[in-house]
Every structure is written in structure tokens, then in C-alpha cells.
Design a protein around this motif. Sequence first.
Motif, PDB file in Angstrom:
ATOM      1  N   ARG A 146      13.798 121.189  -0.719  1.00  0.00           N
ATOM      2  CA  ARG A 146      14.657 122.403  -1.702  1.00  0.00           C
ATOM      3  C   ARG A 146      13.580 123.293  -2.069  1.00  0.00           C
ATOM      4  NH1 ARG A 146      20.044 123.316  -2.185  1.00  0.00           N
ATOM      5  NH2 ARG A 146      20.177 122.846  -4.176  1.00  0.00           N
ATOM      6  N   LEU A 147      13.734 124.560  -2.042  1.00  0.00           N
ATOM      7  CA  LEU A 147      12.868 125.533  -2.524  1.00  0.00           C
ATOM      8  C   LEU A 147      13.667 126.462  -3.642  1.00  0.00           C
ATOM      9  CD1 LEU A 147      10.033 126.896  -2.112  1.00  0.00           C
ATOM     10  CD2 LEU A 147      11.380 128.380  -0.279  1.00  0.00           C
ATOM     11  N   ARG A 161      16.140 124.367   5.541  1.00  0.00           N
ATOM     12  CA  ARG A 161      16.833 124.697   6.722  1.00  0.00           C
ATOM     13  C   ARG A 161      17.424 125.858   6.795  1.00  0.00           C
ATOM     14  NH1 ARG A 161      18.315 118.845   9.570  1.00  0.00           N
ATOM     15  NH2 ARG A 161      16.234 118.229   9.794  1.00  0.00           N
ATOM     16  N   GLU A 162      18.374 126.308   5.637  1.00  0.00           N
ATOM     17  CA  GLU A 162      18.718 127.899   5.384  1.00  0.00           C
ATOM     18  C   GLU A 162      18.253 129.065   5.940  1.00  0.00           C
ATOM     19  OE1 GLU A 162      21.191 128.152   1.717  1.00  0.00           O
ATOM     20  OE2 GLU A 162      20.641 125.906   1.387  1.00  0.00           O
ATOM     21  N   ILE A 163      16.607 128.876   5.617  1.00  0.00           N
ATOM     22  CA  ILE A 163      15.766 130.036   5.916  1.00  0.00           C
ATOM     23  C   ILE A 163      15.601 130.246   7.513  1.00  0.00           C
ATOM     24  CG2 ILE A 163      13.720 130.926   5.286  1.00  0.00           C
ATOM     25  CD1 ILE A 163      13.531 128.812   2.888  1.00  0.00           C
ATOM     26  N   TYR A 176      15.216 135.790   5.250  1.00  0.00           N
ATOM     27  CA  TYR A 176      16.458 136.028   6.153  1.00  0.00           C
ATOM     28  C   TYR A 176      17.134 134.497   6.223  1.00  0.00           C
ATOM     29  CZ  TYR A 176      14.672 140.732   6.840  1.00  0.00           C
ATOM     30  OH  TYR A 176      14.035 141.952   6.880  1.00  0.00           O
ATOM     31  N   LEU A 177      18.253 134.314   5.676  1.00  0.00           N
ATOM     32  CA  LEU A 177      18.974 133.376   5.674  1.00  0.00           C
ATOM     33  C   LEU A 177      20.090 133.181   6.732  1.00  0.00           C
ATOM     34  CD1 LEU A 177      19.630 133.096   2.000  1.00  0.00           C
ATOM     35  CD2 LEU A 177      17.546 132.366   3.287  1.00  0.00           C
ATOM     36  N   LYS A 178      20.441 131.775   6.951  1.00  0.00           N
ATOM     37  CA  LYS A 178      21.509 131.368   8.137  1.00  0.00           C
ATOM     38  C   LYS A 178      22.836 132.190   7.883  1.00  0.00           C
ATOM     39  CE  LYS A 178      22.159 127.312   9.618  1.00  0.00           C
ATOM     40  NZ  LYS A 178      22.267 125.752   9.410  1.00  0.00           N
ATOM     41  N   ASP A 179      23.227 132.481   6.533  1.00  0.00           N
ATOM     42  CA  ASP A 179      24.426 132.964   6.102  1.00  0.00           C
ATOM     43  C   ASP A 179      24.405 134.454   6.177  1.00  0.00           C
ATOM     44  OD1 ASP A 179      22.970 133.726   3.892  1.00  0.00           O
ATOM     45  OD2 ASP A 179      24.183 132.492   2.525  1.00  0.00           O
ATOM     46  N   LYS A 180      23.292 135.020   7.024  1.00  0.00           N
ATOM     47  CA  LYS A 180      22.944 136.454   7.087  1.00  0.00           C
ATOM     48  C   LYS A 180      22.638 137.283   5.996  1.00  0.00           C
ATOM     49  CE  LYS A 180      26.082 136.759  11.149  1.00  0.00           C
ATOM     50  NZ  LYS A 180      27.159 137.360  12.001  1.00  0.00           N
ATOM     51  N   HIS A 214      14.519 127.580  14.162  1.00  0.00           N
ATOM     52  CA  HIS A 214      15.660 128.520  14.292  1.00  0.00           C
ATOM     53  C   HIS A 214      15.094 129.383  15.452  1.00  0.00           C
ATOM     54  CE1 HIS A 214      18.494 127.580  11.312  1.00  0.00           C
ATOM     55  NE2 HIS A 214      17.518 127.713  10.373  1.00  0.00           N
ATOM     56  N   VAL A 215      14.207 128.859  16.320  1.00  0.00           N
ATOM     57  CA  VAL A 215      13.663 129.665  17.335  1.00  0.00           C
ATOM     58  C   VAL A 215      14.573 129.489  18.663  1.00  0.00           C
ATOM     59  CG1 VAL A 215      11.712 130.017  19.306  1.00  0.00           C
ATOM     60  CG2 VAL A 215      10.999 129.636  16.657  1.00  0.00           C
TER      61      VAL A 215
END
Length: 253
Positions: A146-147, A161-163, A176-180, A214-215
Motif C-alpha cells: 500500500r502506497l 496493483r492499481e498503478i 495512471y491507474l486501473k480505474d482510468k 500490466h504489460v
Amino acid sequence: MSNQLKTLIVDDEPDAVNFIRSIITEYCPNLEIIGTANSVKVAVKAIAKEMPELIFLDVEIPHGSSFDLLLQYPEKTFDVIFITAFNHYAIQAIKFSAVDYILKPININEFIKAVAKVFEKRSQDTNRGAKYDILLENIRTTPPTRLAIPTSDGMEFLNTREIIRIEADRSYCWFYLKDKRKILVSRNLKEFQELLTSRNFFRPHNSHLINLEHVKKYVRHEGNSTIMADGSQIPISRNNRDLFLARMAKLSR
């Protein structure tokens, strides 16, 4: 003085306690020392009796650790500045959680800056309890997950993991996050590289830090680049190509 912060010093080294006391006396008139403690047990009693607003807390203390002490206070009514001479992992968890710390041997200027940060954060920070919750969660997780990132209106707490990626913008960074969503942070990319490398992040180019999880694709033609989950195409410098491929191969095992 009513505007002084009631301050407790928790350290089992008498020389360190005396040095901290002398710095506060000479350079920090906005702090009032209300006691000292040399172990978790003594600190718990002192907190109950004196109700400090700020604690200087050594990471390694008898009868447990500073984190064992914090676990006893789910509702934090005080700020903490950690002090430590070692324990790189603890420092990493503290950095991830945006909690202040000072390394031993104590530098007076760094000490004064840490105190100033506490006053600045107290005037605008409504997430004190959340920061320590994240800290304790990170201490239990190897490496931290957690950051805490400072934003224009406070602090945002993200699971790494959201990043998807982080992009440098002069002395700032865009997350830039998973939820756009994207978030502007007033810190440079190198700081986040140091924190996130252990969490499968990689810096393929001076301006980019990417989450390898996320690649989506590696592109070899027209130079080297990678396609990320958000559709962005991030360049990979020639010097970093082999290391990138090695990290991806390791991640895929």
C-alpha cells in the motif's frame, strides 16, 4: 504555552534521549517534552497518563517494537516521527506509508525539518489514522503493498496493483491507474522508483516507471517499446531492453 505540542520521547538509549531533548530545548520551542520511555510497556503507561500529541519513536525498543506499540492504538490521537539506526525494511514500510522518520546518527537540520512537517501536516491532514493503518499493513507484508501519495487535497492510499504506470513531468509525476484515473503528485520519479522496484515496477526509460504486471505486449520494431494495459506505448531504452526482458521472463515463471 497552549500552542506547544505535548511530546513524548521513546528510546532505550540514554544518549539518544538526551540528544533529542537538547535539540528540542534549543531549536523547537513549539514542542513541550512531557516525558520519556525506554520500552513499549513504559511508553504505554506514559501515553495513557500524559496523552502526548507527538511521539519520537525508536523503531527497535525493548518488549517489542515501535509497531507493536502502535497496534495498541487503533484510534491515533498523536503524530509519530520514527527514529532508527538500521532496519532497511522498516524504513521502506515507513516511506510507503508517508510517515516521517529520522535516521541515526541524528542530523539537527533533518530533525527540525521533520518537526516542521508535522506542524504542516497537522494543519491540513485528516488522514492521520489511515496513514498508520497503512503502515501496520505494510509492516506485515513483504514487500509493502500500500502506497500513500500526496495529492493537491490531501493523501491517497493506493494498492500498488492499481498503478499501471507513472510518468515524469518535470519535478512532478502522473500516476495512471486501473480505474482510468490519473493523479498528479509533487514528487520526482526517482523517489517512486526506489520504493516500487521491489513491487515489480521497472524504469524502461528516464520518463517512465511501469508496473510489469500490466504489460500487454513487447514491440521490437521501430525501436523497443511496451504496450500497457491502458493502451499507452512506453519506450524502452536500448540499455534497458535486456534487463526488461529478463524481468518479464522472471515474472512469467
